[in-house]
Design a protein around this motif. Structure first.
Motif, PDB file in Angstrom:
ATOM      1  N   HIS A  59      -3.318 -25.632 -10.245  1.00  0.00           N
ATOM      2  CA  HIS A  59      -4.493 -26.682 -10.726  1.00  0.00           C
ATOM      3  C   HIS A  59      -5.563 -25.403 -10.136  1.00  0.00           C
ATOM      4  N   HIS A  61      -9.983 -24.870  -9.321  1.00  0.00           N
ATOM      5  CA  HIS A  61     -10.851 -25.551  -9.073  1.00  0.00           C
ATOM      6  C   HIS A  61     -12.036 -24.146  -9.333  1.00  0.00           C
ATOM      7  N   THR A  66     -12.655 -26.518  -0.661  1.00  0.00           N
ATOM      8  CA  THR A  66     -11.464 -27.548  -1.053  1.00  0.00           C
ATOM      9  C   THR A  66     -11.413 -27.283   0.888  1.00  0.00           C
ATOM     10  N   HIS A 103      -5.003 -22.071  -7.283  1.00  0.00           N
ATOM     11  CA  HIS A 103      -3.654 -22.361  -6.573  1.00  0.00           C
ATOM     12  C   HIS A 103      -3.172 -24.009  -5.644  1.00  0.00           C
ATOM     13  N   GLU A 105      -0.292 -25.741  -2.824  1.00  0.00           N
ATOM     14  CA  GLU A 105      -0.951 -26.633  -2.079  1.00  0.00           C
ATOM     15  C   GLU A 105       0.322 -27.119  -2.083  1.00  0.00           C
ATOM     16  N   GLN A 118      -8.050 -33.731   2.789  1.00  0.00           N
ATOM     17  CA  GLN A 118      -8.127 -32.871   1.571  1.00  0.00           C
ATOM     18  C   GLN A 118      -9.679 -33.083   1.831  1.00  0.00           C
TER      19      GLN A 118
HETATM   20 FE   FE2 Z   1      -7.072 -28.052  -4.777  1.00  0.00          FE
END
Ligand code: FE2
Length: 279
Positions: A59, A61, A66, A103, A105, A118
């Motif tokens: 997704h 940003h 973050t 990115h 995760e 987060q």
């Molecule tokens: Fe993210």
């Protein structure tokens, strides 16, 4: 020196994000949209794989940073700028999304406990379009200040009263991020910029805050009043909390999903740039 008292507290909102990851959203809700410059704070933690196995697939940003800080488990970060890394318990991934990055995760485990945080840290208007950057530190690279009574302060960014300094560099808002394990006895005291917005989230046990000794218990977020000093006392045999603090930007916040800019036009531009593969 004015000691910061507890202004308000919140247990957050139970929700899901990513591909079905169960979490508590503490900042970034209707109740608490943001605490300048912090745009979002999620606490996740479960030993049920279904609660986390989907992770956070690719997704985008733009416009902020973050931060993932793990308490338990393993997580892999991968981004479109070519950064990749796995962190474990006590490790941190600090990504400056800047002008745009994609990115993922993902949990690097199929069972067992995965828990952590987060955090989204806003960027000043003048720096929202900087080149993306990625900082990653394992638990061993995060300095720990140890006291005689068994208390420990892990410093991710910022500096303790005794001079222990964290490895993450953020010159945009110069935040403080510490993971404090307190034993009964000596209070945690920390001088802090008077204008900072300061948050405290209790992981375990119960603490009291300030001279009024208002209590904050596990799984609750406390927002502190303004002041030059933080004073926290463990009310239980052992207590653990994270301390997050930074100077507010005092700039307009326009947010939609993964993009946080200063105006709606800039957010629309972010969507259009992302759709046309300009990230
Ligand atoms: Fe993210």
């Amino acid at each position: 020196m004015r000691v910061r008292e507890l202004l308000r507290q919140s247990a957050g909102l139970q929700t899901y994000d990513g591909d079905g990851v169960k979490m508590t959203r503490l900042i970034g809700t209707h109740e608490l949209n943001h605490v300048d410059p912090f745009l979002l704070l999620d606490a996740f933690g479960s030993d049920k794989p279904n609660d986390y196995i989907g992770g956070f697939p690719s997704h985008p940003h733009r416009g902020f940073e973050t931060v993932t800080y793990l308490l338990n488990g393993k997580m892999r970060h991968k981004d479109s700028a070519g950064n990749e890394g796995v962190i474990e318990s006590g490790g941190v991934q600090w990504m400056t999304a800047g002008k745009g990055i994609i990115h993922s995760e993902m949990p690097e485990q199929e069972d067992g406990l995965l828990s952590g945080f987060q955090l989204w840290v806003n960027l000043p208007a003048a720096n929202k379009m900087v080149e993306p950057q990625y900082q990653e530190f394992t638990s061993n690279e995060v300095p720990v200040e140890r006291w005689d009574n068994g208390s420990e302060i892990r410093v991710i960014t910022g500096k303790t009263q005794l001079g222990t300094e964290g490895p993450v560099k953020n010159t945009y808002v110069s935040p403080v991020f510490m993971d404090v394990s307190l034993q009964l006895g000596r209070p945690f005291q920390q001088e802090i910029d008077a204008e900072d917005n300061t948050l405290l989230y209790v992981i375990e046990g119960e603490v009291s805050i300030g001279n009024s000794e208002n209590t904050l218990s596990a799984k609750n977020l406390g927002i502190l009043e303004q002041g030059e000093e933080i004073k926290v006392i463990s009310k239980t045999k052992h207590a653990r909390f994270i301390l997050i603090s930074a100077k507010p930007l005092n700039e307009p916040v326009a947010r939609m999903g993964p993009f946080v800019m200063n105006t709606q036009e800039e957010v629309k531009q972010a969507f259009s740039d992302y759709r046309s593969n300009r990230f």
